[in-house]
Scaffold this motif. Sequence first.
Motif, PDB file in Angstrom:
ATOM      1  N   ASP A   1      23.103 -18.312 -29.370  1.00 35.37           N
ATOM      2  CA  ASP A   1      24.013 -18.633 -28.832  1.00 35.37           C
ATOM      3  C   ASP A   1      23.977 -20.259 -28.596  1.00 35.37           C
ATOM      4  O   ASP A   1      25.098 -20.763 -29.023  1.00 35.37           O
TER       5      ASP A   1
ATOM      6  N   HIS B   1      27.182 -11.316 -31.420  1.00 33.62           N
ATOM      7  CA  HIS B   1      27.098 -10.639 -30.006  1.00 33.62           C
ATOM      8  C   HIS B   1      27.151  -9.013 -30.221  1.00 33.62           C
ATOM      9  O   HIS B   1      26.560  -8.222 -29.635  1.00 33.62           O
TER      10      HIS B   1
ATOM     11  N   MET C   1      31.146  -4.317 -22.610  1.00 33.77           N
ATOM     12  CA  MET C   1      30.693  -5.409 -22.985  1.00 33.77           C
ATOM     13  C   MET C   1      30.110  -6.248 -21.869  1.00 33.77           C
ATOM     14  O   MET C   1      30.948  -6.488 -20.893  1.00 33.77           O
ATOM     15  N   GLU C   2      29.000  -6.447 -21.608  1.00 35.29           N
ATOM     16  CA  GLU C   2      28.527  -7.386 -20.378  1.00 35.29           C
ATOM     17  C   GLU C   2      28.827  -8.931 -20.878  1.00 35.29           C
ATOM     18  O   GLU C   2      29.227  -9.362 -21.867  1.00 35.29           O
TER      19      GLU C   2
ATOM     20  N   TRP D   1      30.170 -15.764 -33.646  1.00 36.97           N
ATOM     21  CA  TRP D   1      29.500 -15.748 -32.458  1.00 36.97           C
ATOM     22  C   TRP D   1      29.790 -14.101 -31.828  1.00 36.97           C
ATOM     23  O   TRP D   1      28.778 -13.161 -31.578  1.00 36.97           O
TER      24      TRP D   1
ATOM     25  N   ARG E   1      26.116 -12.818 -22.237  1.00 37.83           N
ATOM     26  CA  ARG E   1      26.265 -13.873 -23.327  1.00 37.83           C
ATOM     27  C   ARG E   1      27.304 -14.645 -23.175  1.00 37.83           C
ATOM     28  O   ARG E   1      27.258 -15.977 -23.735  1.00 37.83           O
ATOM     29  N   LEU E   2      28.581 -14.195 -22.887  1.00 40.09           N
ATOM     30  CA  LEU E   2      29.597 -15.015 -22.741  1.00 40.09           C
ATOM     31  C   LEU E   2      29.333 -16.241 -21.876  1.00 40.09           C
ATOM     32  O   LEU E   2      29.584 -17.359 -22.047  1.00 40.09           O
ATOM     33  N   GLU E   3      28.677 -16.044 -20.732  1.00 41.52           N
ATOM     34  CA  GLU E   3      28.239 -17.243 -19.901  1.00 41.52           C
ATOM     35  C   GLU E   3      27.328 -18.060 -20.316  1.00 41.52           C
ATOM     36  O   GLU E   3      27.225 -19.376 -20.163  1.00 41.52           O
ATOM     37  N   ILE E   4      26.444 -17.666 -21.076  1.00 39.92           N
ATOM     38  CA  ILE E   4      25.339 -18.562 -21.610  1.00 39.92           C
ATOM     39  C   ILE E   4      26.144 -19.244 -22.884  1.00 39.92           C
ATOM     40  O   ILE E   4      25.893 -20.547 -22.729  1.00 39.92           O
ATOM     41  N   PHE E   5      26.964 -18.698 -23.577  1.00 39.35           N
ATOM     42  CA  PHE E   5      27.620 -19.513 -24.724  1.00 39.35           C
ATOM     43  C   PHE E   5      28.555 -20.607 -24.006  1.00 39.35           C
ATOM     44  O   PHE E   5      28.709 -21.800 -24.451  1.00 39.35           O
ATOM     45  N   ALA E   6      29.399 -20.171 -22.968  1.00 41.78           N
ATOM     46  CA  ALA E   6      30.171 -20.907 -22.337  1.00 41.78           C
ATOM     47  C   ALA E   6      29.590 -22.227 -21.699  1.00 41.78           C
ATOM     48  O   ALA E   6      29.800 -23.345 -21.867  1.00 41.78           O
ATOM     49  N   ASP E   7      28.408 -21.855 -20.800  1.00 44.53           N
ATOM     50  CA  ASP E   7      27.788 -22.801 -20.288  1.00 44.53           C
ATOM     51  C   ASP E   7      27.125 -23.936 -21.452  1.00 44.53           C
ATOM     52  O   ASP E   7      27.074 -25.050 -21.188  1.00 44.53           O
ATOM     53  N   ALA E   8      26.641 -23.231 -22.654  1.00 45.74           N
ATOM     54  CA  ALA E   8      26.205 -24.173 -23.467  1.00 45.74           C
ATOM     55  C   ALA E   8      27.216 -25.252 -24.075  1.00 45.74           C
ATOM     56  O   ALA E   8      27.131 -26.482 -24.179  1.00 45.74           O
TER      57      ALA E   8
ATOM     58  N   LYS F   1      24.314  -5.878 -29.744  1.00 43.08           N
ATOM     59  CA  LYS F   1      24.256  -4.931 -28.664  1.00 43.08           C
ATOM     60  C   LYS F   1      23.394  -3.617 -29.162  1.00 43.08           C
ATOM     61  O   LYS F   1      23.025  -2.825 -28.518  1.00 43.08           O
TER      62      LYS F   1
ATOM     63  N   ILE G   1      37.071 -18.481 -25.964  1.00 46.58           N
ATOM     64  CA  ILE G   1      36.787 -19.246 -27.314  1.00 46.58           C
ATOM     65  C   ILE G   1      37.886 -20.421 -27.193  1.00 46.58           C
ATOM     66  O   ILE G   1      37.777 -21.520 -27.033  1.00 46.58           O
TER      67      ILE G   1
ATOM     68  N   LEU H   1      37.196 -12.337 -24.869  1.00 46.77           N
ATOM     69  CA  LEU H   1      36.145 -13.409 -25.891  1.00 46.77           C
ATOM     70  C   LEU H   1      36.945 -14.322 -26.628  1.00 46.77           C
ATOM     71  O   LEU H   1      36.420 -15.633 -26.389  1.00 46.77           O
ATOM     72  N   PHE H   2      38.191 -13.887 -27.054  1.00 44.92           N
ATOM     73  CA  PHE H   2      38.806 -15.064 -27.689  1.00 44.92           C
ATOM     74  C   PHE H   2      39.618 -16.058 -26.899  1.00 44.92           C
ATOM     75  O   PHE H   2      39.703 -17.057 -27.040  1.00 44.92           O
TER      76      PHE H   2
ATOM     77  N   ARG I   1      23.245 -19.607 -13.240  1.00 47.50           N
ATOM     78  CA  ARG I   1      23.898 -20.575 -13.866  1.00 47.50           C
ATOM     79  C   ARG I   1      23.898 -21.970 -14.127  1.00 47.50           C
ATOM     80  O   ARG I   1      23.978 -22.915 -14.753  1.00 47.50           O
TER      81      ARG I   1
END
Lengths: 196, 196, 196, 196
Positions: free
Chosen positions: D11, D63, C1-2, D59, C5-12, D67, C81, C77-78, B5
Amino acid sequence: METSRLEIFADAIFAIAATLLILDVSVHAPGASLGGVVKHAWPQYAAYGVSFLIIGIWWVNHHHCMKLIDQADRAFLFLNIALLACIAFLPFPTELVAEHLRDSGVRTAAITYGLTMTAASICFVSFWFYAATGRRLIANTVDQSVVTAFSRSTLPGLLINAAATVVALWSPYTALALFAGTALFYVVGSSLFGRD
Amino acid sequence: METSRLEIFADAIFAIAATLLILDVSVHAPGASLGGVVKHAWPQYAAYGVSFLIIGIWWVNHHHCMKLIDQADRAFLFLNIALLACIAFLPFPTELVAEHLRDSGVRTAAITYGLTMTAASICFVSFWFYAATGRRLIANTVDQSVVTAFSRSTLPGLLINAAATVVALWSPYTALALFAGTALFYVVGSSLFGRD
Amino acid sequence: METSRLEIFADAIFAIAATLLILDVSVHAPGASLGGVVKHAWPQYAAYGVSFLIIGIWWVNHHHCMKLIDQADRAFLFLNIALLACIAFLPFPTELVAEHLRDSGVRTAAITYGLTMTAASICFVSFWFYAATGRRLIANTVDQSVVTAFSRSTLPGLLINAAATVVALWSPYTALALFAGTALFYVVGSSLFGRD
Amino acid sequence: METSRLEIFADAIFAIAATLLILDVSVHAPGASLGGVVKHAWPQYAAYGVSFLIIGIWWVNHHHCMKLIDQADRAFLFLNIALLACIAFLPFPTELVAEHLRDSGVRTAAITYGLTMTAASICFVSFWFYAATGRRLIANTVDQSVVTAFSRSTLPGLLINAAATVVALWSPYTALALFAGTALFYVVGSSLFGRD
């Protein structure tokens, strides 16, 4: 050196360059009603759509190319950076075209757009042939016929972009129609006949 | 703590900082024809190209460095953030240089550019030596000679950036030529002689 | 759900919000020399540095939190967000503070900054406790004592941010010093005493 | 062709489009105190919040959809790019709504917002049905009943967005309330009753 960070870096730049295009679509137009602004601003919407699509096509090609490559060296990283610098530059000529589509500045705008596209093509061709020459960075699992076919497929884009840039000297509107038309043609053609 | 990350976060910031540079390339110049604007704006294009390349080089070095490291702790994350804050700051002195290359503000612009580059170098050296000292965060598979070589390779950049910043006090143009020349020299040199 | 993608979205979003802060650092100041602008603009530099660091701390905490979690559902997820919407909002109060640090607008600016930080804290606490309650989304490999310790560690940040926001009603400068001081204290403290 | 780079690209665009929304929240308002600006600017805050949430919902749906899909072809990549072009366009009608919520431009603003949402819905439905028809790109491990359920779930969004756009011709405020209300309803509903 592995290629995963190169791909993430490239994906991010493609994505940001495409998304920044919206900043060129302007809300403010002194002395006009909102309805008039929206109707009047169609060159901005068209320029947004075409450039977004063109950046998308670059991304698809980059994506396709990187599937054949499984390593990277310093020179390759810098060729990638040169390509990305051209892509990230595209919002500027896009804005020029959008702002000057209906005045005498359209010639310079179209030439600037064309030079950026031609520079991107030259970088992409260099990027690919650096990797493909003597299979320098090509994955072992990739058949040589695939490499040869990809090499051939990179040249028409360069020729079209260079030709359209020359055309822009005499007829900027023809040049702009060529950029937009080629992009649409590519999308339809490769969707119908692409084999991956 | 794993480093994936950290790398995605860093890649994103490198990519965004590089792409935001295009926002400094301005379309509007009251009282000049479009052709004149484009010709007149070459400092913006040059500043765009050089800073994009410099951010690309930082990314390559970060990339290279992270290949030797396989874990992270809190202090390391914050050193990374400090480095990224310097990189993300670079669009500001780039714009200063582009706007003031031909007026008396060039000295302050070059000094600001140099201070940002020097700060980034200090952060990068700290970032690396924090990881490398006693092999704190170095992967077990990495040979100590590689670590030592990388440690040595980080210092010339710091010295050049600090020296160019001092030079900017007397001769801003020499300093700016040093930043651009060093970047080009690095790209050519490491492409020809780099071993990864 | 893994959660990848949540982490990539957050990192971005963390990365973009931090990098956009540079857009608040302005080059233009009518009626002042460039040297004067740079000297005059220190609130912008300070605000840039502090907010970049604060976003970095949020990213570190998010990173740390997600290491304990190995799945996600819709509500999670929400909540993520909502947290990211607060983080992405931070460039606005940062610009308010930078522009009004030396005029009577500083009170409103500090309150806006504080409300944004407090809202982010509330979202983060909700985000974490949603995942941690009954170990709803916690990875099986994580010891319950680690979860309890993390739960405890989330509350001081919320209290400090809420308290500093109230303080801003009377003394905006004290509040701003609290935000900056807490961030610096956190970086030093967690670097020295953090155990990951 | 694998889908991982498609997801990273998507993403990044979702994240950038959401984060750029903050650039529409303006600090400057000539002839008003800072306090007045902040109070006066609530349409900007509300538009920021609603559009951030709506992009977040897109998103989540993207997502969720990805899947079920484990490959991509050229046409699918371009449908994805068309969808992302609509998402990345959303900051523009968001700014229109925020600026004109209290003047006669609200009708055009609401229609523009609605057309963008409807275009995004059409792209998303095309994107999904292209993948789902004859299970063209669906992963083998996914049960057909899941595919059918997802297909059914995509249509209400399209209908609501198209209907709200038509409503905007007569009553822009009703249309805007529909967009905001549907988003909030979706978040609450899918958090309570969603099964992943």
